[in-house]
Motif scaffolding. Structure first.
Motif, PDB file in Angstrom:
ATOM      1  N   LEU A  89       0.832  -1.199   0.000  1.00  0.00           N
ATOM      2  CA  LEU A  89       0.000   0.000   0.000  1.00  0.00           C
ATOM      3  C   LEU A  89       0.870   1.255   0.000  1.00  0.00           C
ATOM      4  CD1 LEU A  89      -2.728  -1.129   2.575  1.00  0.00           C
ATOM      5  CD2 LEU A  89      -2.634  -1.497   0.100  1.00  0.00           C
ATOM      6  N   SER A  90       0.300   2.355  -0.428  1.00  0.00           N
ATOM      7  CA  SER A  90       1.066   3.597  -0.582  1.00  0.00           C
ATOM      8  C   SER A  90       1.560   4.151   0.745  1.00  0.00           C
ATOM      9  CB  SER A  90       0.202   4.655  -1.287  1.00  0.00           C
ATOM     10  OG  SER A  90      -0.992   4.899  -0.544  1.00  0.00           O
ATOM     11  N   ASP A  91       0.897   3.802   1.856  1.00  0.00           N
ATOM     12  CA  ASP A  91       1.312   4.319   3.161  1.00  0.00           C
ATOM     13  C   ASP A  91       2.349   3.436   3.844  1.00  0.00           C
ATOM     14  OD1 ASP A  91      -0.212   2.133   3.822  1.00  0.00           O
ATOM     15  OD2 ASP A  91      -1.706   3.224   5.005  1.00  0.00           O
ATOM     16  N   GLY A  92       2.880   2.419   3.117  1.00  0.00           N
ATOM     17  CA  GLY A  92       3.913   1.557   3.675  1.00  0.00           C
ATOM     18  C   GLY A  92       3.381   0.293   4.312  1.00  0.00           C
ATOM     19  N   ARG A  93       2.070   0.212   4.494  1.00  0.00           N
ATOM     20  CA  ARG A  93       1.488  -1.001   5.058  1.00  0.00           C
ATOM     21  C   ARG A  93       1.302  -2.049   3.959  1.00  0.00           C
ATOM     22  NH1 ARG A  93      -3.775   0.586   8.280  1.00  0.00           N
ATOM     23  NH2 ARG A  93      -4.174   1.734   6.343  1.00  0.00           N
ATOM     24  N   ILE A  94       0.903  -3.252   4.356  1.00  0.00           N
ATOM     25  CA  ILE A  94       0.663  -4.316   3.386  1.00  0.00           C
ATOM     26  C   ILE A  94      -0.755  -4.850   3.556  1.00  0.00           C
ATOM     27  CG2 ILE A  94       3.087  -5.000   3.347  1.00  0.00           C
ATOM     28  CD1 ILE A  94       2.258  -7.465   5.052  1.00  0.00           C
ATOM     29  N   ARG A  95      -1.275  -5.409   2.488  1.00  0.00           N
ATOM     30  CA  ARG A  95      -2.572  -6.091   2.558  1.00  0.00           C
ATOM     31  C   ARG A  95      -2.342  -7.569   2.265  1.00  0.00           C
ATOM     32  NH1 ARG A  95      -7.031  -2.716   0.317  1.00  0.00           N
ATOM     33  NH2 ARG A  95      -6.788  -1.889   2.422  1.00  0.00           N
ATOM     34  N   HIS A  96      -2.744  -8.408   3.207  1.00  0.00           N
ATOM     35  CA  HIS A  96      -2.570  -9.853   3.071  1.00  0.00           C
ATOM     36  C   HIS A  96      -3.793 -10.415   2.359  1.00  0.00           C
ATOM     37  CE1 HIS A  96      -2.400 -14.105   4.505  1.00  0.00           C
ATOM     38  NE2 HIS A  96      -1.115 -13.916   4.285  1.00  0.00           N
ATOM     39  N   LEU A  97      -3.583 -10.951   1.158  1.00  0.00           N
ATOM     40  CA  LEU A  97      -4.694 -11.380   0.307  1.00  0.00           C
ATOM     41  C   LEU A  97      -4.902 -12.891   0.314  1.00  0.00           C
ATOM     42  CD1 LEU A  97      -3.912  -9.038  -2.721  1.00  0.00           C
ATOM     43  CD2 LEU A  97      -5.516  -8.643  -0.844  1.00  0.00           C
ATOM     44  N   GLY A  98      -4.243 -13.594   1.230  1.00  0.00           N
ATOM     45  CA  GLY A  98      -4.420 -15.041   1.320  1.00  0.00           C
ATOM     46  C   GLY A  98      -3.191 -15.792   0.845  1.00  0.00           C
ATOM     47  N   ARG A  99      -3.247 -17.111   0.977  1.00  0.00           N
ATOM     48  CA  ARG A  99      -2.110 -17.954   0.626  1.00  0.00           C
ATOM     49  C   ARG A  99      -2.098 -18.299  -0.855  1.00  0.00           C
ATOM     50  NH1 ARG A  99      -4.086 -20.575   5.320  1.00  0.00           N
ATOM     51  NH2 ARG A  99      -2.811 -20.162   7.153  1.00  0.00           N
ATOM     52  N   LYS A 100      -0.887 -18.372  -1.410  1.00  0.00           N
ATOM     53  CA  LYS A 100      -0.735 -18.888  -2.764  1.00  0.00           C
ATOM     54  C   LYS A 100      -0.734 -20.406  -2.759  1.00  0.00           C
ATOM     55  CE  LYS A 100       1.951 -15.361  -5.228  1.00  0.00           C
ATOM     56  NZ  LYS A 100       3.257 -15.101  -5.856  1.00  0.00           N
ATOM     57  N   ASP A 101      -0.100 -20.968  -1.739  1.00  0.00           N
ATOM     58  CA  ASP A 101       0.037 -22.421  -1.705  1.00  0.00           C
ATOM     59  C   ASP A 101      -1.286 -23.075  -1.328  1.00  0.00           C
ATOM     60  OD1 ASP A 101       1.601 -22.738   1.575  1.00  0.00           O
ATOM     61  OD2 ASP A 101      -0.083 -21.562   0.869  1.00  0.00           O
ATOM     62  N   LYS A 102      -1.413 -24.349  -1.633  1.00  0.00           N
ATOM     63  CA  LYS A 102      -2.638 -25.082  -1.350  1.00  0.00           C
ATOM     64  C   LYS A 102      -2.527 -25.735   0.024  1.00  0.00           C
ATOM     65  CE  LYS A 102      -3.683 -25.820  -6.222  1.00  0.00           C
ATOM     66  NZ  LYS A 102      -3.944 -26.798  -7.290  1.00  0.00           N
ATOM     67  N   VAL A 103      -2.559 -24.879   1.035  1.00  0.00           N
ATOM     68  CA  VAL A 103      -2.446 -25.324   2.415  1.00  0.00           C
ATOM     69  C   VAL A 103      -3.641 -24.775   3.182  1.00  0.00           C
ATOM     70  CG1 VAL A 103      -1.083 -25.129   4.531  1.00  0.00           C
ATOM     71  CG2 VAL A 103       0.057 -25.478   2.349  1.00  0.00           C
ATOM     72  N   PHE A 104      -4.196 -25.579   4.066  1.00  0.00           N
ATOM     73  CA  PHE A 104      -5.310 -25.103   4.875  1.00  0.00           C
ATOM     74  C   PHE A 104      -5.057 -25.460   6.332  1.00  0.00           C
ATOM     75  CE2 PHE A 104      -7.376 -29.203   5.673  1.00  0.00           C
ATOM     76  CZ  PHE A 104      -6.887 -29.992   4.638  1.00  0.00           C
ATOM     77  N   LYS A 105      -5.727 -24.736   7.211  1.00  0.00           N
ATOM     78  CA  LYS A 105      -5.583 -24.982   8.645  1.00  0.00           C
ATOM     79  C   LYS A 105      -6.825 -25.685   9.169  1.00  0.00           C
ATOM     80  CE  LYS A 105      -2.117 -22.099  10.698  1.00  0.00           C
ATOM     81  NZ  LYS A 105      -1.782 -21.230  11.825  1.00  0.00           N
ATOM     82  N   TYR A 106      -6.587 -26.792   9.872  1.00  0.00           N
ATOM     83  CA  TYR A 106      -7.684 -27.578  10.442  1.00  0.00           C
ATOM     84  C   TYR A 106      -7.268 -28.021  11.838  1.00  0.00           C
ATOM     85  CZ  TYR A 106     -11.386 -31.106  10.750  1.00  0.00           C
ATOM     86  OH  TYR A 106     -12.475 -31.846  11.131  1.00  0.00           O
TER      87      TYR A 106
END
Length: 509
Positions: free
Chosen positions: A397-414
């Motif tokens: 982002l322009s203010d130096g922060r980041i936006r986390h848009l999810g995982r690329k890898d095919k991993v899930f939490k259970y």
């Protein structure tokens, strides 16, 4: 004399925070109404002044502040009163406490460490060239075991169930006094002394398969320092540890940070959350999202905070937290983004910042390469890793922060574990051979396990696998809900989406 000192400090805070001129303060009588002449402050100014006093003195002035006259003299009197109450309450807190009733002061733990380091036959038997697996046990016993190994030049490994216990180390150490202390205190000097020592963490990692990662104590202590610089954690009376230090997140937040802040810590049992011994004092609650559902919200005292990591806090919990803030004064929360491989990456304020937007910790840098892959540069990475290629979709982002848009890898939490979607697919193919498969893990904030595994099979057969055989094949995975379809639906781009599969499945039913 004490009252005069506090009055003087309040005036300094007013000058710097409210930008009041020294000449104006000189005209102010300590008994004068701050909302009237000569300053004519408004209610927002008063809230700011109260907040500054709370931060400066590490106390909470709610709800007593509502009985105040709006004058410097009464505010100073209240501050002195609260300082006295806080000191009395904190005198009853031991430095390290656990819900099983065990408790130690720092001197007591140091004495135990020195006795084991001097006389333990079990410790002397252990090789210094091989890693030592540490058994899962009471959090205090766990950390005593870890630091006994570190101080004796050995490398502990955490995350398994079996291994070396504190009870084993203590056997045969009853007689004699250590001639030379190996440890003189649990403080920053000890962490710097052990800086090159490593701790192993057994974790599922980003691949979904068990991995052993090693972190230097120097790296983890640096991360604890960086966290304390980025977040103001000094004003809490007690750290309420709702996670185990056998994982790196817990190791840093429930062991190193209490040492860094010189604060008492209360270790909770993973199966049962107990009341803490701090009464109405403010607490820093360290947890993972699934524990939030078990936390008795009435135990959240005014001025307390929640630190969450390990998985997304989620929209449902975010809404619950915002509702609680209306009834629990000065309740705050922080979600930390990170993993064992990366260390802490960034943080956001719960119920205030966008649910996917994080501020990077001060020592962390992140860039995108030409393909849009996020490259992380951080002193908190694994040993000998100058950078880390993230398997996450990140927007800068322009203010130096980041936006986390999810995982690329095919991993899930259970159930708190990171599992491989590809592995689940391979297990399912045993039953359906070469038939096309589509597998999705659908996260559900209302499901304490994390969500459900959905499988779609393109086949003309309507024969489902034997239920028991399916359970056996997915013993350590969620058993998928299977839908058999004659053909997969395609959209205008020639792709099959989860929404279209669900639509066809529901229509079929």
């Amino acid at each position: 004399m004490r009252h005069q000192q506090v009055v003087a400090q309040i005036r300094v805070l007013m000058q710097h925070s409210l930008e009041i001129e020294v000449s104006e303060l000189a005209e102010l009588d300590n008994q004068a109404d701050l909302l009237g002449a000569p300053l004519f402050l408004d209610s927002i100014d008063m809230l700011q002044l109260i907040a500054d006093c709370e931060r400066h003195y590490c106390i909470k002035l709610y709800p007593q502040r509502h009985t105040l006259r709006n004058c410097v003299a009464d505010l100073a009197t209240l501050i002195i009163s609260q300082l006295g109450q806080t000191q009395v309450a904190q005198q009853h807190l031991h430095r390290f406490m656990a819900s099983d009733g065990s408790h130690y002061d720092e001197a007591g733990l140091v004495e135990l460490l020195n006795r084991v380091l001097s006389f333990s036959p079990e410790l002397a038997r252990l090789s210094k060239t091989e890693e030592v697996q540490v058994a899962q046990q009471n959090a205090i016993a766990l950390m005593l075991t870890v630091f006994s190994l570190l101080l004796s030049g050995r490398t502990p490994v955490l995350g398994g169930n079996d291994g070396l216990s504190w009870q084993q180390l203590c056997a045969g150490t009853d007689n004699g006094e250590p001639a030379t202390p190996h440890c003189t205190g649990l403080d920053a000097s000890l962490m710097h002394r052990l800086g090159n020592a490593r701790v192993g963490f057994l974790t599922s990692g980003s691949t979904g398969k068990p991995n052993l990662f090693f972190k230097s104590l120097h790296s983890m202590w640096s991360e604890a320092e960086g966290i304390c610089q980025s977040l103001d954690l000094s004003g809490y009376a007690l750290i309420n540890a709702l996670i185990s230090p056998q994982h790196m997140y817990g190791f840093i937040w429930t062991w190193l940070i209490p040492i860094r802040l010189n604060k008492p810590v209360f270790y909770q049992d993973a199966q049962y959350i107990d009341a803490t011994p701090c009464g109405e004092l403010s607490m820093l609650n360290i947890l993972v999202p699934s524990v939030w559902d078990l936390l008795a919200h009435e135990n959240l005292t005014p001025g307390s905070a929640v630190i969450s990591s390990g998985a997304p806090f989620g929209a449902r919990r975010e809404a619950e937290f915002a509702t609680l803030q209306k009834t629990v004064p000065q309740l705050s929360g922080v979600e930390v983004l990170g993993s064992t491989e990366t260390g802490g990456i960034g943080f956001r304020t719960i119920a205030q910042d966008c649910i996917a937007t994080f501020t990077l910790f001060s020592e962390v840098r992140l860039r995108l390469d030409d393909q849009g892959t996020a490259i992380l540069h951080s002193p908190y990475l694994l040993s000998d890793h100058p950078e880390f290629v993230m398997m996450d979709r990140i927007a800068l982002l322009s203010d130096g922060r980041i936006r986390h848009l999810g995982r690329k890898d095919k991993v899930f939490k259970y159930k708190g574990k990171r599992l491989s979607l590809e592995e689940a697919k391979q297990r399912l193919q045993v039953f359906f051979g070469t038939a096309p498969l589509k597998l999705f893990f659908v996260e559900d904030d209302n499901d304490k396990r994390g969500g459900q595994l959905l499988a779609f099979v393109e086949t003309q057969s309507q024969q489902h696998p034997c239920e028991q055989a399916l359970r056996d094949a997915f013993r350590d995975y969620p058993v998928p809900n299977i839908a058999l379809l004659p053909s997969f639906p395609l959209n205008q781009m020639g792709k099959t989406t989860l929404s279209s599969l669900l639509e066809v499945t529901h229509a079929k039913q």
